[in-house]
Design a protein around this motif. Sequence first.
Motif, short mmCIF file in Angstrom:
data_model
loop_
_atom_site.label_atom_id
_atom_site.label_comp_id
_atom_site.label_asym_id
_atom_site.label_seq_id
_atom_site.Cartn_x
_atom_site.Cartn_y
_atom_site.Cartn_z
N TRP A 1 0.82 -1.22 0.00
CA TRP A 1 0.00 0.00 0.00
C TRP A 1 0.86 1.26 0.00
N GLY A 2 2.16 1.10 -0.03
CA GLY A 2 3.05 2.25 -0.07
C GLY A 2 3.45 2.77 1.30
N ASN A 3 3.01 2.09 2.37
CA ASN A 3 3.36 2.52 3.72
C ASN A 3 4.73 1.99 4.12
N GLU A 4 5.41 2.74 4.97
CA GLU A 4 6.73 2.32 5.42
C GLU A 4 6.63 1.07 6.29
N HIS A 5 7.66 0.23 6.17
CA HIS A 5 7.72 -0.99 6.96
C HIS A 5 9.07 -1.03 7.68
N LEU A 6 9.05 -1.01 9.01
CA LEU A 6 10.27 -1.03 9.81
C LEU A 6 10.50 -2.41 10.41
N GLU A 7 11.76 -2.78 10.50
CA GLU A 7 12.16 -4.04 11.12
C GLU A 7 13.04 -3.73 12.33
N HIS A 8 12.99 -4.63 13.31
CA HIS A 8 13.76 -4.41 14.55
C HIS A 8 14.90 -5.42 14.62
N VAL A 9 16.05 -4.96 15.10
CA VAL A 9 17.18 -5.85 15.35
C VAL A 9 17.84 -5.42 16.66
N GLU A 10 18.28 -6.41 17.44
CA GLU A 10 19.04 -6.10 18.64
C GLU A 10 19.97 -7.28 18.95
N PHE A 11 21.10 -6.94 19.52
CA PHE A 11 22.01 -7.99 19.97
C PHE A 11 22.80 -7.48 21.16
N THR A 12 23.25 -8.40 22.01
CA THR A 12 24.06 -8.03 23.17
C THR A 12 25.47 -8.57 22.99
N VAL A 13 26.43 -7.82 23.52
CA VAL A 13 27.83 -8.25 23.46
C VAL A 13 28.39 -8.31 24.88
N LYS A 14 29.27 -9.28 25.10
CA LYS A 14 29.96 -9.43 26.38
C LYS A 14 31.39 -8.94 26.23
N VAL A 15 31.85 -8.13 27.18
CA VAL A 15 33.22 -7.62 27.14
C VAL A 15 33.86 -7.81 28.51
N GLU A 16 35.19 -7.94 28.50
CA GLU A 16 35.94 -8.02 29.76
C GLU A 16 36.30 -6.61 30.23
N ASP A 17 36.90 -6.52 31.42
CA ASP A 17 37.23 -5.22 31.99
C ASP A 17 38.17 -4.41 31.10
N ASP A 18 39.09 -5.09 30.40
CA ASP A 18 40.08 -4.39 29.59
C ASP A 18 39.68 -4.34 28.11
N GLU A 19 38.39 -4.51 27.82
CA GLU A 19 37.94 -4.54 26.42
C GLU A 19 36.92 -3.45 26.10
N MET A 20 37.09 -2.31 26.72
CA MET A 20 36.16 -1.21 26.43
C MET A 20 36.30 -0.70 25.00
N GLY B 1 20.40 3.87 15.68
CA GLY B 1 20.16 2.97 16.80
C GLY B 1 20.80 3.46 18.08
N THR B 2 20.73 2.63 19.11
CA THR B 2 21.23 3.01 20.44
C THR B 2 22.08 1.88 21.01
N VAL B 3 22.98 2.24 21.92
CA VAL B 3 23.79 1.28 22.67
C VAL B 3 23.51 1.50 24.15
N GLU B 4 23.05 0.45 24.82
CA GLU B 4 22.71 0.54 26.25
C GLU B 4 23.63 -0.35 27.07
N LYS B 5 24.00 0.11 28.25
CA LYS B 5 24.77 -0.70 29.17
C LYS B 5 23.82 -1.46 30.08
N LEU B 6 23.87 -2.80 30.03
CA LEU B 6 22.97 -3.62 30.84
C LEU B 6 23.60 -3.97 32.18
N ASP B 7 24.89 -4.27 32.17
CA ASP B 7 25.64 -4.47 33.41
C ASP B 7 27.10 -4.19 33.13
#
Length: 419
Positions: free
Chosen positions: A321-340, A353-359
């Motif tokens: 119908w000509g309307n916009e169609h958005l898709e969602h993607v998200e993934f989490t990454v694990k890092v060590e203390d010295d891997e900022m 998009g955005t980057v959030e700190k979970l822990d």
Amino acid sequence: MSSYNELIKNFEKIRAYMRDFYVYGFKSRDDYQKKSARSYDDERRRLESWLGEHMSFVRTPEGKNVFISIDSRTIRHNPLYNAWKAKSFTDGDITLHFILFDILHDPAVKQTVAELLQQIDTKYLAGFETPMMFDESTIRKKLKEYCQAGIIVAEKEGRKVYYHRTENTDLSNLNDVLHYFSEVAPCGVIGSFILDKTESDTDAFTFKHHYITGAIDSGVLAALFGAMGEKRAVTITNMSRKKDMPKRIRVVPLRVLISAQNGRQHLFAYLPDYNSFTAYRIDYLSDVKMEDPTPRFDELRAELDRMQSKMWGVSVKRNKWGNEHLEHVEFTVKVEDDEMYIVRRLKREKRIGTVEKLDAHTYRFSADVYDTSELIPWIRTFICRIDTIHFSDRTIEGQFKKDLEAMYGMYGISREVDQ
């Protein structure tokens, strides 16, 4: 035996051969079924005259394949610009060119067309038994061409029009700017032409990733930039690699998008006949014809600005119908203390998009985009760090995980990726 001429009249023909030899590569004589063998040989020799040190070939069961081989780490200047610096002239064109600039050798010298014509006849051509004949109309057309190019200025004094050279510009302090512009910017061939007129032979830049193939598309780019500057629609030929016949289309060019990853150039345009937006690869476009200005240009450009907040690449998905169609993607990454540095790269390279700190060791990237498949090459660069991943398009998610399983199989690792 026919003579061979290095100069060219139709750049689009040579552009097609350079694209096949370099961009797509490894073409043999037999691959050019639509062209005669003589035509193929002429164009190959012409390319060799410009790019001889970069020409290579390999023999295969199908025959000898000729291609252009360039190591971008060892060159400072784009060698493909040589194609733009070979142009065919008639004897009259080149003779008149040098005569005019010999007369107008200094910006202080001003002449009317009648005065120029008199000097040409009495001073430059009078000694020839069969001199070339230049009439007033020819000189006037040539001067108009030079005025449009910005190298001659026409000034009206009373009822007479006087012509003189433009003032010389001091480029001595712009050497580094020109070197950078010529190798990086769209239509950088302009900078290369200017550099040819300077005496400097020092280069301040080398490039790790040097995307040179856009050089052969400079003519199309210049025409599109001209149309956008004047807010005009254009009619253009689009050649798809999936179809044999080119298609003539009418579009409103809105913006040129250039990939920082591979240098590929796209035109993002509006199609009035379909009321839709789409992107075209510029190396598939040719024969740009200017149309009338469009009163909707600013409105369409604003709409593109809005859409780019949801575009990762050049894809804009809409439903039937000509309307916009958005898709969602998200993934989490694990890092060590010295891997900022992983987190910094995640934030630096994300386009939207955005980057959030979970822990302390977990970060989540999420985005709503038109086409999540465009993110996959980037997401793959974080594979060793990815903990969880989710696509709203389950087909894309399934294919992503199948690709991971295939990769494990290539390394002899038996591992099933959670579906």
